[in-house]
Design an enzyme around this catalytic site. Sequence first.
Site, PDB file in Angstrom:
ATOM      1  N   SER A 147      21.914   8.707 -31.139  1.00 20.96           N
ATOM      2  CA  SER A 147      20.638   8.882 -30.449  1.00 20.96           C
ATOM      3  C   SER A 147      20.141   7.499 -30.061  1.00 20.96           C
ATOM      4  O   SER A 147      19.963   6.641 -30.929  1.00 20.96           O
ATOM      5  CB  SER A 147      19.622   9.584 -31.347  1.00 20.96           C
ATOM      6  OG  SER A 147      18.399   9.736 -30.661  1.00 20.96           O
TER       7      SER A 147
ATOM      8  N   HIS B 175     -11.274   9.867   1.556  1.00 23.04           N
ATOM      9  CA  HIS B 175     -10.379   9.016   0.759  1.00 23.04           C
ATOM     10  C   HIS B 175     -10.398   9.425  -0.697  1.00 23.04           C
ATOM     11  O   HIS B 175      -9.349   9.586  -1.333  1.00 23.04           O
ATOM     12  CB  HIS B 175     -10.801   7.551   0.906  1.00 23.04           C
ATOM     13  CG  HIS B 175     -10.027   6.613   0.025  1.00 23.04           C
ATOM     14  ND1 HIS B 175     -10.466   6.261  -1.239  1.00 23.04           N
ATOM     15  CD2 HIS B 175      -8.842   6.003   0.207  1.00 23.04           C
ATOM     16  CE1 HIS B 175      -9.579   5.454  -1.792  1.00 23.04           C
ATOM     17  NE2 HIS B 175      -8.587   5.279  -0.930  1.00 23.04           N
TER      18      HIS B 175
ATOM     19  N   LYS C  83       5.318   8.496   9.112  1.00 24.67           N
ATOM     20  CA  LYS C  83       4.461   8.734  10.281  1.00 24.67           C
ATOM     21  C   LYS C  83       5.251   8.576  11.577  1.00 24.67           C
ATOM     22  O   LYS C  83       5.200   9.430  12.469  1.00 24.67           O
ATOM     23  CB  LYS C  83       3.274   7.776  10.257  1.00 24.67           C
ATOM     24  CG  LYS C  83       2.236   8.040  11.338  1.00 24.67           C
ATOM     25  CD  LYS C  83       1.039   7.096  11.186  1.00 24.67           C
ATOM     26  CE  LYS C  83       0.290   7.374   9.908  1.00 24.67           C
ATOM     27  NZ  LYS C  83      -0.899   6.510   9.729  1.00 24.67           N
TER      28      LYS C  83
ATOM     29  N   GLY D  24      -4.629   5.339   2.687  1.00 25.37           N
ATOM     30  CA  GLY D  24      -5.653   4.303   2.644  1.00 25.37           C
ATOM     31  C   GLY D  24      -5.223   2.987   2.041  1.00 25.37           C
ATOM     32  O   GLY D  24      -6.015   2.049   1.966  1.00 25.37           O
TER      33      GLY D  24
ATOM     34  N   ARG E 190      -1.264   1.389  13.373  1.00 24.20           N
ATOM     35  CA  ARG E 190      -1.333   1.997  12.041  1.00 24.20           C
ATOM     36  C   ARG E 190      -0.069   1.695  11.241  1.00 24.20           C
ATOM     37  O   ARG E 190       1.012   1.519  11.796  1.00 24.20           O
ATOM     38  CB  ARG E 190      -1.478   3.526  12.160  1.00 24.20           C
ATOM     39  CG  ARG E 190      -2.782   4.017  12.767  1.00 24.20           C
ATOM     40  CD  ARG E 190      -2.780   5.543  12.788  1.00 24.20           C
ATOM     41  NE  ARG E 190      -4.072   6.104  13.166  1.00 24.20           N
ATOM     42  CZ  ARG E 190      -4.395   6.468  14.395  1.00 24.20           C
ATOM     43  NH1 ARG E 190      -3.528   6.289  15.371  1.00 24.20           N
ATOM     44  NH2 ARG E 190      -5.574   6.985  14.662  1.00 24.20           N
TER      45      ARG E 190
ATOM     46  N   MET F 109      -2.901   0.838   3.103  1.00 16.02           N
ATOM     47  CA  MET F 109      -2.591  -0.212   4.071  1.00 16.02           C
ATOM     48  C   MET F 109      -3.537  -0.115   5.264  1.00 16.02           C
ATOM     49  O   MET F 109      -4.401   0.747   5.292  1.00 16.02           O
ATOM     50  CB  MET F 109      -1.124  -0.125   4.483  1.00 16.02           C
ATOM     51  CG  MET F 109      -0.182  -0.495   3.346  1.00 16.02           C
ATOM     52  SD  MET F 109       1.540  -0.277   3.771  1.00 16.02           S
ATOM     53  CE  MET F 109       1.642   1.504   3.923  1.00 16.02           C
TER      54      MET F 109
ATOM     55  N   CYS G  88      15.995   9.181 -27.477  1.00 15.02           N
ATOM     56  CA  CYS G  88      14.740   9.613 -28.101  1.00 15.02           C
ATOM     57  C   CYS G  88      13.602   8.614 -27.924  1.00 15.02           C
ATOM     58  O   CYS G  88      12.529   8.779 -28.494  1.00 15.02           O
ATOM     59  CB  CYS G  88      14.951   9.892 -29.590  1.00 15.02           C
ATOM     60  SG  CYS G  88      15.506   8.464 -30.535  1.00 15.02           S
TER      61      CYS G  88
ATOM     62  N   TYR H  39      21.359  15.468 -24.342  1.00 18.85           N
ATOM     63  CA  TYR H  39      19.936  15.830 -24.331  1.00 18.85           C
ATOM     64  C   TYR H  39      19.071  14.581 -24.222  1.00 18.85           C
ATOM     65  O   TYR H  39      19.523  13.460 -24.463  1.00 18.85           O
ATOM     66  CB  TYR H  39      19.551  16.605 -25.593  1.00 18.85           C
ATOM     67  CG  TYR H  39      19.599  15.788 -26.869  1.00 18.85           C
ATOM     68  CD1 TYR H  39      18.493  15.054 -27.293  1.00 18.85           C
ATOM     69  CD2 TYR H  39      20.754  15.757 -27.655  1.00 18.85           C
ATOM     70  CE1 TYR H  39      18.544  14.295 -28.450  1.00 18.85           C
ATOM     71  CE2 TYR H  39      20.810  15.009 -28.811  1.00 18.85           C
ATOM     72  CZ  TYR H  39      19.701  14.270 -29.209  1.00 18.85           C
ATOM     73  OH  TYR H  39      19.747  13.511 -30.351  1.00 18.85           O
TER      74      TYR H  39
ATOM     75  N   ARG I 251       2.359  15.195   8.170  1.00 23.48           N
ATOM     76  CA  ARG I 251       3.127  14.725   7.014  1.00 23.48           C
ATOM     77  C   ARG I 251       3.008  15.771   5.910  1.00 23.48           C
ATOM     78  O   ARG I 251       2.084  16.589   5.926  1.00 23.48           O
ATOM     79  CB  ARG I 251       2.601  13.383   6.516  1.00 23.48           C
ATOM     80  CG  ARG I 251       1.150  13.417   6.061  1.00 23.48           C
ATOM     81  CD  ARG I 251       0.643  12.030   5.724  1.00 23.48           C
ATOM     82  NE  ARG I 251      -0.790  12.046   5.397  1.00 23.48           N
ATOM     83  CZ  ARG I 251      -1.525  10.962   5.206  1.00 23.48           C
ATOM     84  NH1 ARG I 251      -0.972   9.773   5.309  1.00 23.48           N
ATOM     85  NH2 ARG I 251      -2.816  11.059   4.922  1.00 23.48           N
TER      86      ARG I 251
END
Length: 906
Positions: free
Chosen positions: A798, A490, A32, A112, A103, A114, A865, A885, A376
């Site tokens: 693996s 909200h 912000k 919402g 804020r 904080m 895995c 992988y 934002r």
Amino acid sequence: MNTPQDVKMRVYSFGDRVADGNSAMKNLLGSKGANLAEMSIMGIPVPPGFTITTKTCTEYNQIGKDNVVSLLMTEVQIAIAKVEKSMGTRFGSNENPCLLSVRSGSRVSMPGMMDTVLNLGMNDDSVKGLIAKTGNSRFAWDTYRRFVQMFGAVVLGVSALTKEDQNPFEEIVEKYKRNRGIELDSDLDVADLKQMVRDFKDLCEMQTGKKFPENPWDQLWASITAVFDSWMNPRAIYYRTMQQIPEEWGTAVNVQAMVFGNMGENSGTGVAFTRNASTGENIFNGEYLINAQGEDVVSGVRTPQQITLKGSKTWAASAGVSEINRKTKYPSLEELMPTTYAELNTTQAILEKHYNDMQDIEFTVQEGKFWMLQTRSGKRTAAAMMKIAIDLLAEGLINEEQVLLMQEPSKLEELLHPVFDGEAIKAAKIIAKGLPASPGAATGQIVFFADEAHKYQFSILVRVETSPEDLEGMNIAKGILTARGGMTSHAAVVARGMGKCCVSGAGSVIVNYKTRQMTIDKQVFHEGDWISLNGTTGEVYKGKIRTKDGELSDDFETIMKLADKYRVLGVRANAETERECKNAIKYGAEGVGLCRTEHMFFEGERIMRIREMILSEDETGRRKALDKLLPIHRQDLKEVLRAMANLPVTIRLLDPPLHEFIPHNIENQKEMAFEMGVSIETIKQKVQDLKEFNPMLGHRGCRLGITYPEITEMQAKAIIEAALELKAEGIKTFPEIMIPLIGTVKELKLQKELLKTIIDRIFEEKGDTIDYLIGTMIEIPRACLIADQIAEEADFFSFGTNDLTQMGFGYSRDDAGKFLPIYIEKGILKSDPFQVLDQEGIGQLIEIATKKGRATKTQLKIGICGEHGGDPSSVEFCHTIGMDYVSCSPFRIPIARLAAAQAALR
């Protein structure tokens, strides 16, 4: 006194086309604050103010409130002076008061979670000055009562005494409206508001035992520290845990001059999105209210109006509002304030092009003057996330790499969520209609309180309106229904961020918390009754409705093709059935990384044969039972290998302790005794014989194959014979046999020699061969440390990260739920290590094993895995250390593919 460098480190001013910061400084100024600074530089009208940095929040939590206030005092005084000069007002003045908003603002949006305080600086004297300055008594007293209400709730902690009670401030407001016979807060007169301020202050004093603070500086420091405190409130901690946001990031505090949307019929406030946050369509949309402040729009206390004419007509049609009523009671901003709308529309287009992303914006109009309060990157559904990125690519605003980096891998699961079955929905009865706040289908039993969402396996949280305190219950529930609130409320914003089905603003729904009932057109629904929600249409149905799997869109396929273009890491599936394998192929799997053969033994004749083997007194008896199991096992494996034709399939030999195949309650033991033709005493004795104090560290994995080699022999036969039969049918397969739980080289060597003996014998008998590999599952810490020796005997590694995490931490997977939530809450752990790979500890073991293994065998194939194979941060780690992988459940394959691409791009 602080040095200029200290000032620069903690406080950054913005406004009047200049700013100390910019949008690149989100880590320091929060999203912000950084964007307010950027908009100031761009010349967009932003109320002047300053940002206290996120690092100061960290300081606050380390050295405490008084020390941080002392450090900030001079910097804040200088920054306030700049605001006063810009606005021509004085903070604390009784004649020309400068009012402020305070804020929060973290690096990433936490809607919402904080705290916020508006209209700070109001007291019994400044309200008179505001009246004298504006000539508007109603505005001044409305602003005062708003401040007392918000400060009382946020800073002083005034709240309902029980969850069945209404918010005490709202209860007072409702009492005044009932007495006057009016519906809206904006219809309250000056006398009402003056008395309301007194009632609010009395309420604060009653609950806190202290007088309401009148000094504006006391109010300011209390609000700043309240925002810092809110970084550690339970809902913020829960949200951070859910979104994997580090605690050490902290929040900034943004202090701005107030601009007022509640100054009459030529003032207002709104929230808008530059594109549709639900569908991703390139349509500017949003909601606003006349004579209101921002909290009114998102809280749902009044029915918001649509910003655009097109949106207004669409909303009216879905809400059943006539065109005449729409024009008179709910006109669009485009119709009501065309000049303001034109300025807003121009600004939103500039901001989207500047940030190259869909923006969520907040604005206020004060007596015709347009102000931007925030921009934002907007929260969006998975479908919208993909469409927006693909459209921006087509518009030439971003490139392919940016398209991929804009995606949130974990959100892809939303697309796989169920939708209502077409035939079932035809017979369903619509009982109410609201706004389609977050798409999807949900069916469940009604609960009225967030902390009771766990009461049913499938629950629908029904509220008048949600609040940040409801976050955990919203996460647990299958869907959310609110009686009040719009598309920017909200409930709507948070639900979209979660990928949770939500219908908001269903005006015909009347909720009574005390009786735990919902009434719709005189029909009463009680807690536990079944209802269904269609978050795509906003329809609410009576009863339970059958669902089916979601369908993947063209946008999904486009994103996946892009991910495959850029990723290096392979992605496989954990699967044991033909159906799972087909799903895996559907979602893009390049093979099976873990076929847990024990999952094939838990039903029908399979478990009978396993139990027969377990009950056998000698090897002869075990072999007899295993001979019966062999053709069944071979056929099961054949189905898996056929489904994954031309792709590798890693088949793990039997892993769990044998006690898992025998029932432990008396009724099931009796049933087993009858089926097996033995006495109940025999079953009880076998249960006792197999009992272990630590079964997960006991007789399991390769230890089973070493003590009962006939099990390994049977499985070797089943695997190779299945592959040979498929070869005869012209189907090529690539089985990879995985020996589990080895901790010594000798264990692997013994099992490997046995496997090769059996396989060579089969090849000789059949007169044919296939290609295969023999490797091991690295899941014991010791195996990681001797991986160079193990690699001499293994064709592949693996990593079984579930067990490696369990043994590395010394946490039982089955029992850790008793203390892990507390560990996370207290900051001992950042996240559940069984869900997110612990890279500092367990990750080091994996990296050591990878380096040692490849030092011995440079082409050693290495994968993972455990469940971590579908976690984005864990996938990135696997890419970084050079694995071949990852393997995960079929439904998480798209997540892994996208995360692997992002890892390669980063």
